[in-house]
Design an enzyme around this catalytic site. Sequence first.
Site: not given
Ligand code: AHR
Length: 504
Positions: A172-173, A24, A252, A366, A318
């Site tokens: 996205n989200e 990204e 996450y 990432q 992610e």
């Molecule tokens: O990976 C970093 C960020 O985390 C991404 O841009 C977003 O989708 C998520 O909140």
Amino acid sequence: MELSIDIDQTLGIVDPKLHGQFIEFLGECIDQGIWVGPDSKIPNIHGFRKTIVEKMQALHPAVIRWPGGCYADSYHWRDGIGPRKQRPITFNENFGTFTRDDHQFGTDEFMEFCELVGAEPWININLMSGTVQEMKDWMEYCNRESGTDLARLRAQNGHPAPYHVKYWGIGNEVWAGGGFMTPTAYAAKYREFATAMPSFKHDLFDKEQIYRIASGPDGNKPIERVNWTRDLLKELARYRQPSIQALDLHYYNWNLANDDTPTEFDKQSWDRVVKGAGEIEEVIVQQGELINQGLAKMPTPESSMDQRLSKLELIVGEWGVWHRDAFTAKPALKQQVTMRDAVATAITLNVFQRHCDLVKMATVAQSVNVLNALFLTEDEKTIMTPNYDVFVMYQRHQNGRVIQLPAMNSEKLDVMATIKQGQLTVTIINKDYAKSHQLILRLGALATMTRHEELSAASPNEYNSAAAPDRVRKRTKAPAPFAADVFALELPNASVSQFQFRMN
Ligand code: AHR
């Protein structure tokens, strides 16, 4: 501890797409990381940092997601095509990046990068500040064989052949930075965008079945009493459902307590992160159930134009460890990667592989310089983190059949075994911060150990840096020199070990 393996008890096949990557425009993931430009003194291939290209090639990532993440919702694809000197400059505020974006790495560069490393592209469209027409044009630019203005424009930019992009993410989200939408609001937007997507059937591309990916849940978290997956599927079931192939779950492993830093931590903090990595398993199982429940409630088609939605895949777009310090890091979201992160990464890959019937694709957040990175760069130096070694080791599981293992009376070891063409690959994570363990592995038939690799470090806090780029590196060890059906495997504390056997 003992474990008996029955190679005939298998669960499913490890799709290489479970080991995908996510890049990204955040911090130095792309600019200064992957992309240094053709005029850079840093060795590069057409502007792509040479070491990253070469090391990524060795990983065989089957899929790469781009341009975000959050950034996707401010990205206008036309800014990133055509002669590089003429591309516009915009400002990138995402996650504290705060830099000018000169759009040197655009669609054609992304496609070239994918081609160089042998990956399939996954493009996330701009749902928040883009339009349906903009999305359609982007798809036309990428996929239309020839004859249209956008196919001609692509050819004019040096790429006469279409890119055959199959994977398209819509939003996205969207429950957070992607618009703070309710499932009802998102379902309406999703319908609009998903329905407008061209099919490319006319071009008769074999590969060209467009795969639409909807924004999935934030782990299992209810948001304002909303259960994302349940409520979104309920919305989609209210009326003729649009085409949808997958939900993109983000998970996450937050490490936000203030008792550590990415490199300074004790056993307590180690245990917290290691436990957090395993918790994705429950999330995946529950999401699988929610999807099945949602599909069961989908209406029976009323006309031949409708198809009953009977299959919806779960993907994890992610994932990774996110340490508190990343929020204040410069460049944005850059964090060091120790053995703790490597063990957490291996645990997560084990979960994906064990649930390969449910999870069809996953991309780590990432690849470069951001969060759970495989690569860190400092000017001309490229450092492979211990996560890189984990991905290299797990590659040997790709396309293998996952073996169903009996429950083990140990919370400290996490075992993954796959079989492919008579070759058994066993990866064992020792989650113990301080103690080594031994595992007696019973194979039930004579086998020859052909490889033994170990990723471990003098201390669990160790990491690689420009000054010591190979401090934590997997090492090849001498395999047991005899054929046997029982092997005593030594597993150092805080480690990932891999053993391969040829079944005789
Ligand atoms: O990976 C970093 C960020 O985390 C991404 O841009 C977003 O989708 C998520 O909140």
